[in-house]
Design a protein around this motif. Structure first.
Motif, mmCIF file in Angstrom:
data_model
loop_
_atom_site.group_PDB
_atom_site.id
_atom_site.type_symbol
_atom_site.label_atom_id
_atom_site.label_comp_id
_atom_site.label_asym_id
_atom_site.label_seq_id
_atom_site.Cartn_x
_atom_site.Cartn_y
_atom_site.Cartn_z
ATOM 1 N N VAL A 110 0.869 -1.174 0.000
ATOM 2 C CA VAL A 110 0.000 0.000 0.000
ATOM 3 C C VAL A 110 0.902 1.218 0.000
ATOM 4 O O VAL A 110 1.879 1.295 0.766
ATOM 5 N N PRO A 141 -8.842 5.405 1.094
ATOM 6 C CA PRO A 141 -9.611 4.163 1.191
ATOM 7 C C PRO A 141 -10.531 4.227 2.408
ATOM 8 O O PRO A 141 -10.148 4.739 3.458
ATOM 9 N N THR A 145 -11.882 -0.993 4.413
ATOM 10 C CA THR A 145 -11.093 -1.661 3.374
ATOM 11 C C THR A 145 -9.754 -2.118 3.956
ATOM 12 O O THR A 145 -9.393 -1.760 5.077
ATOM 13 N N TYR A 185 -13.087 6.067 -1.089
ATOM 14 C CA TYR A 185 -13.563 4.981 -1.946
ATOM 15 C C TYR A 185 -13.586 3.673 -1.162
ATOM 16 O O TYR A 185 -12.867 3.509 -0.180
ATOM 17 N N GLY A 188 -11.957 -0.952 -5.703
ATOM 18 C CA GLY A 188 -10.988 -0.545 -6.710
ATOM 19 C C GLY A 188 -11.630 0.157 -7.890
ATOM 20 O O GLY A 188 -11.096 1.141 -8.411
ATOM 21 N N LEU A 191 -12.391 3.724 -7.073
ATOM 22 C CA LEU A 191 -11.186 4.544 -7.112
ATOM 23 C C LEU A 191 -10.811 4.891 -8.555
ATOM 24 O O LEU A 191 -10.505 6.054 -8.861
ATOM 25 N N ALA A 203 -4.145 9.214 -4.506
ATOM 26 C CA ALA A 203 -4.864 8.213 -3.718
ATOM 27 C C ALA A 203 -3.892 7.366 -2.917
ATOM 28 O O ALA A 203 -2.759 7.122 -3.338
ATOM 29 N N ALA A 205 -3.456 3.665 -2.065
ATOM 30 C CA ALA A 205 -4.002 2.510 -2.782
ATOM 31 C C ALA A 205 -3.101 1.290 -2.665
ATOM 32 O O ALA A 205 -1.921 1.396 -2.331
ATOM 33 N N GLN A 206 -3.688 0.116 -2.953
ATOM 34 C CA GLN A 206 -2.917 -1.107 -3.092
ATOM 35 C C GLN A 206 -2.343 -1.186 -4.499
ATOM 36 O O GLN A 206 -2.936 -0.680 -5.455
ATOM 37 N N THR A 209 -4.109 -2.004 -8.019
ATOM 38 C CA THR A 209 -5.001 -1.054 -8.697
ATOM 39 C C THR A 209 -4.257 -0.148 -9.680
ATOM 40 O O THR A 209 -4.886 0.551 -10.476
ATOM 41 N N TRP A 222 3.319 5.706 -9.245
ATOM 42 C CA TRP A 222 3.494 5.196 -7.883
ATOM 43 C C TRP A 222 4.583 6.038 -7.202
ATOM 44 O O TRP A 222 5.690 6.145 -7.706
#
Length: 322
Positions: A110, A141, A145, A185, A188, A191, A203, A205-206, A209, A222
């Motif tokens: 994450v 998130p 989640t 969100y 996924g 998002l 965001a 995020a994982q 996604t 990223w």
């Protein structure tokens, strides 16, 4: 002729065709057994196992936050490491993530994703989320989640506090972050929609996604965080009521093998935990992969996190309902 044994596996059921080709059919040839499945999300499958007192399933796939719940509730047995010869080839993070119980068979992370065309300077730390120039730019998130509780942990760090012992400071930091939040969100796809419409340009995020976000907005990037991404592990455990313990160990060892791990990574199913897997730069783009990246990941104490989660959910909902 003796009746063939049946191995019962509880898992999500995603990528069914690839998992059948890469894992199920080859293993059936090795074991001479039948395989049946129980499918569903983490919570539903773990709850079914609990209602059956840990019986009815031989192997269960779960994310690490849910496998920790199963451990706390006494639903799993510890694995016999001597029967898992492929453990030796795994990254240390995956070998024994939860104190003698099942290993991780894949690893994720994450972190923060941002639109490099619209966010300048780049995001380089978790603390950047509180920047004054990011008003209404971020999607967080939801608290229920996988990544949601990590917002509380990072908010506490931003405030110089421990989220477990000084929760007030963590939620004061979340209050301070709120002006920068466009919308939270819970899935996924939700998002990706927020990113594609431009409603959010940053965001938490994982990593799985990222490909979908980049397909919608090619400049999504990223972030290289100086304070590191957070590890997420998918684990595989043997419930205490398993009727085929030796076969369960054989199956787990098989999915940790270099050949299976290589196939799964190359075909876009799961990131590898085997150090023997070698990917091209193009293949590696999808994954949390390699000793450098994996060595920088931050690991969470899911026992503490799960104990705190109910209170955090209430406090989170109070902040974001106003």
């Amino acid at each position: 002729m003796a009746e063939a044994k049946t191995l019962t596996i509880s898992w999500w059921g995603y990528n069914g065709d690839k998992l059948n080709a890469n894992i199920i059919e080859p293993f059936k040839k090795i074991c001479g057994c039948d395989i049946v499945f129980e499918t569903g999300n983490n919570a539903d499958r773990l709850n079914k196992l609990k209602l059956r007192g840990g019986k009815g399933v031989d192997v269960i796939y779960l994310t690490d936050s849910y496998s920790q719940i199963g451990i706390a509730e006494g639903l799993f047995q510890k694995v016999d490491a001597a029967k898992l010869t492929n453990l030796a080839d795994l990254y240390d993070l995956a070998k024994d993530p939860q104190g003698g119980y099942g290993p991780a068979y894949t690893i994720g992370r994450v972190g923060i994703v941002y639109d490099s065309a619209k966010v300048n300077p780049p995001i380089s730390s978790w603390n950047d989320l509180w920047r004054a120039d990011l008003t209404s730019a971020i999607s967080l998130p939801g608290i229920t989640t996988t990544a949601g509780p990590m917002v509380v942990l990072q908010s506490a760090k931003h405030a110089g506090a421990d989220a477990f012992t000084d929760t007030d400071k963590a939620f004061e930091a979340i209050e301070a972050l709120k002006p920068n939040v466009a919308k939270n969100y819970n899935t996924g796809s939700e998002l990706v929609n927020l990113i594609s419409t431009g409603e959010a340009r940053i965001a938490i995020a994982q990593d799985f996604t990222l490909a979908s976000m980049k397909a919608a907005v090619p400049t999504m990037t990223w972030a290289a965080l100086s304070d590191g991404d957070i590890a997420t592990l998918n684990t595989v455990n043997i419930p205490k009521g398993s009727e085929n313990v030796d076969l369960a160990h054989q199956f787990i060892n098989f999915i940790l093998s270099k050949d299976v791990q290589q196939l799964e990574a190359e075909q876009g199913v799961d990131a590898p935990v085997s150090t023997k897997v070698v990917l091209t730069p193009e293949q590696a783009k999808l994954w949390t992969y390699g000793p450098d990246m994996i060595g920088k990941l931050n690991r969470l104490d899911y026992q503490k996190l799960n104990d705190a989660k109910t209170d955090w959910i209430d406090r989170w909902n109070e902040v974001f309902s106003r």
